[in-house]
Design a protein around this motif. Structure first.
Motif, PDB file in Angstrom:
ATOM      1  N   ASP A  44       0.821  -1.217   0.000  1.00  0.00           N
ATOM      2  CA  ASP A  44       0.000   0.000   0.000  1.00  0.00           C
ATOM      3  C   ASP A  44       0.853   1.264   0.000  1.00  0.00           C
ATOM      4  OD1 ASP A  44      -2.389  -1.483   0.101  1.00  0.00           O
ATOM      5  OD2 ASP A  44      -2.252  -1.652   2.293  1.00  0.00           O
ATOM      6  N   PHE A  45       2.123   1.133  -0.399  1.00  0.00           N
ATOM      7  CA  PHE A  45       3.052   2.256  -0.342  1.00  0.00           C
ATOM      8  C   PHE A  45       2.477   3.519  -0.965  1.00  0.00           C
ATOM      9  CE2 PHE A  45       5.851   4.856  -2.930  1.00  0.00           C
ATOM     10  CZ  PHE A  45       6.567   5.502  -1.938  1.00  0.00           C
ATOM     11  N   HIS A  46       2.067   3.432  -2.210  1.00  0.00           N
ATOM     12  CA  HIS A  46       1.649   4.634  -2.937  1.00  0.00           C
ATOM     13  C   HIS A  46       0.471   5.321  -2.247  1.00  0.00           C
ATOM     14  CE1 HIS A  46       1.245   7.399  -6.256  1.00  0.00           C
ATOM     15  NE2 HIS A  46      -0.034   7.087  -6.337  1.00  0.00           N
ATOM     16  N   GLU A  47      -0.532   4.532  -1.910  1.00  0.00           N
ATOM     17  CA  GLU A  47      -1.728   5.089  -1.270  1.00  0.00           C
ATOM     18  C   GLU A  47      -1.393   5.705   0.093  1.00  0.00           C
ATOM     19  OE1 GLU A  47      -6.356   3.799  -0.460  1.00  0.00           O
ATOM     20  OE2 GLU A  47      -4.887   2.252  -0.939  1.00  0.00           O
ATOM     21  N   LEU A  48      -0.583   5.009   0.889  1.00  0.00           N
ATOM     22  CA  LEU A  48      -0.224   5.526   2.216  1.00  0.00           C
ATOM     23  C   LEU A  48       0.719   6.723   2.122  1.00  0.00           C
ATOM     24  CD1 LEU A  48       0.140   2.260   4.302  1.00  0.00           C
ATOM     25  CD2 LEU A  48      -1.555   4.074   4.603  1.00  0.00           C
ATOM     26  N   HIS A  49       1.609   6.709   1.151  1.00  0.00           N
ATOM     27  CA  HIS A  49       2.522   7.837   0.952  1.00  0.00           C
ATOM     28  C   HIS A  49       1.714   9.120   0.714  1.00  0.00           C
ATOM     29  CE1 HIS A  49       6.358   9.676  -0.170  1.00  0.00           C
ATOM     30  NE2 HIS A  49       5.770  10.157  -1.256  1.00  0.00           N
ATOM     31  N   ILE A  50       0.729   9.031  -0.138  1.00  0.00           N
ATOM     32  CA  ILE A  50      -0.142  10.178  -0.433  1.00  0.00           C
ATOM     33  C   ILE A  50      -1.009  10.523   0.777  1.00  0.00           C
ATOM     34  CG2 ILE A  50      -2.108  10.937  -1.841  1.00  0.00           C
ATOM     35  CD1 ILE A  50      -0.798   9.294  -4.162  1.00  0.00           C
ATOM     36  N   PHE A  51      -1.560   9.506   1.434  1.00  0.00           N
ATOM     37  CA  PHE A  51      -2.406   9.711   2.610  1.00  0.00           C
ATOM     38  C   PHE A  51      -1.641  10.428   3.718  1.00  0.00           C
ATOM     39  CE2 PHE A  51      -3.914   7.955   6.728  1.00  0.00           C
ATOM     40  CZ  PHE A  51      -5.180   8.524   6.735  1.00  0.00           C
ATOM     41  N   PHE A  52      -0.436   9.955   4.031  1.00  0.00           N
ATOM     42  CA  PHE A  52       0.373  10.597   5.063  1.00  0.00           C
ATOM     43  C   PHE A  52       0.707  12.038   4.678  1.00  0.00           C
ATOM     44  CE2 PHE A  52       2.154   6.199   6.428  1.00  0.00           C
ATOM     45  CZ  PHE A  52       1.093   6.001   7.295  1.00  0.00           C
ATOM     46  N   GLU A  53       0.948  12.274   3.403  1.00  0.00           N
ATOM     47  CA  GLU A  53       1.244  13.634   2.955  1.00  0.00           C
ATOM     48  C   GLU A  53       0.057  14.560   3.226  1.00  0.00           C
ATOM     49  OE1 GLU A  53       3.093  15.961  -0.879  1.00  0.00           O
ATOM     50  OE2 GLU A  53       2.054  14.074  -1.238  1.00  0.00           O
ATOM     51  N   LYS A  54      -1.139  14.116   2.918  1.00  0.00           N
ATOM     52  CA  LYS A  54      -2.327  14.937   3.178  1.00  0.00           C
ATOM     53  C   LYS A  54      -2.479  15.203   4.675  1.00  0.00           C
ATOM     54  CE  LYS A  54      -5.026  13.546  -0.888  1.00  0.00           C
ATOM     55  NZ  LYS A  54      -4.554  14.632  -1.675  1.00  0.00           N
ATOM     56  N   GLN A  55      -2.184  14.200   5.491  1.00  0.00           N
ATOM     57  CA  GLN A  55      -2.317  14.393   6.933  1.00  0.00           C
ATOM     58  C   GLN A  55      -1.256  15.345   7.470  1.00  0.00           C
ATOM     59  OE1 GLN A  55      -3.365  11.238   9.570  1.00  0.00           O
ATOM     60  NE2 GLN A  55      -5.392  11.333   8.656  1.00  0.00           N
ATOM     61  N   TYR A  56      -0.009  15.215   7.030  1.00  0.00           N
ATOM     62  CA  TYR A  56       0.991  16.142   7.578  1.00  0.00           C
ATOM     63  C   TYR A  56       0.782  17.553   7.056  1.00  0.00           C
ATOM     64  CZ  TYR A  56       4.417  16.012   3.620  1.00  0.00           C
ATOM     65  OH  TYR A  56       5.057  16.126   2.420  1.00  0.00           O
ATOM     66  N   GLU A  57       0.225  17.711   5.859  1.00  0.00           N
ATOM     67  CA  GLU A  57      -0.105  19.055   5.368  1.00  0.00           C
ATOM     68  C   GLU A  57      -1.207  19.686   6.219  1.00  0.00           C
ATOM     69  OE1 GLU A  57      -0.952  18.360   1.219  1.00  0.00           O
ATOM     70  OE2 GLU A  57       1.165  18.639   0.652  1.00  0.00           O
ATOM     71  N   ALA A  58      -2.217  18.899   6.605  1.00  0.00           N
ATOM     72  CA  ALA A  58      -3.277  19.402   7.478  1.00  0.00           C
ATOM     73  C   ALA A  58      -2.707  19.769   8.850  1.00  0.00           C
ATOM     74  CB  ALA A  58      -4.385  18.363   7.620  1.00  0.00           C
ATOM     75  N   LEU A  59      -1.798  18.944   9.366  1.00  0.00           N
ATOM     76  CA  LEU A  59      -1.175  19.230  10.656  1.00  0.00           C
ATOM     77  C   LEU A  59      -0.312  20.484  10.590  1.00  0.00           C
ATOM     78  CD1 LEU A  59      -0.283  15.575  11.637  1.00  0.00           C
ATOM     79  CD2 LEU A  59      -1.909  17.058  12.839  1.00  0.00           C
TER      80      LEU A  59
END
Length: 157
Positions: A44-59
């Motif tokens: 799930d690398f690609h999906e999680l890589h993008i997901f984590f990016e969205k979360q750290y941008e929100a943070l």
């Protein structure tokens, strides 16, 4: 120049302590999320890589808002890694990078810790320090963390 916004100095100082602890929590959670974005592996690398990016941008946006709230109350926001580490109620994970499912579990646990603390701090801001603005601000942040936690739970289901 003196801050004259209808809150006495004692009340403004009290909510500033709350906000700087929160700022420390947010910064630690941001750093952990960014670390996971960089180091996630697996199917799930690609999906999680993008997901984590969205979360750290929100943070990152939350961090800025919390620091600006402190400044609007007439105080200085924490701004050093030493302060963040000392005053955060979250814990760093030192050592090997965990597998993707553990990353999700760790982030979920941290978001839930922040949510519980926000509930307590929101009441303290309103009842002890008579600061409806900060109380409302904390409620909005709690809702953002609840959404991020829900998304993490969805990945883990």
């Amino acid at each position: 120049m003196k801050t004259n916004i209808g809150l006495d100095e004692k009340d403004r100082a009290g909510v500033t302590v709350i906000l700087n602890h929160l700022l420390s929590d947010e910064y630690l959670l941001y750093t952990k999320t960014r670390n996971y974005h960089w180091n996630v592996t697996g199917r799930d690398f690609h999906e999680l890589h993008i997901f984590f990016e969205k979360q750290y941008e929100a943070l990152d946006e939350i961090i800025d808002e919390v620091a600006e709230r402190v400044r609007s109350l007439g105080y200085h926001a924490f701004g050093t890694l030493e302060q963040f580490k000392k005053f955060s109620r979250l814990k760093e994970e030192v050592g090997d990078v965990p597998p993707a499912d553990k990353m999700l579990q760790h982030l979920l646990a941290d978001h839930e810790t922040v949510i519980r603390q926000l509930r307590e701090d929101q009441q303290t801001a309103a009842e002890k320090y008579h600061d409806a603005g900060t109380s409302d601000f904390l409620t909005g942040l709690m809702e953002q963390h609840e959404k991020m936690a829900w998304m993490l739970r969805a990945f883990l289901s």
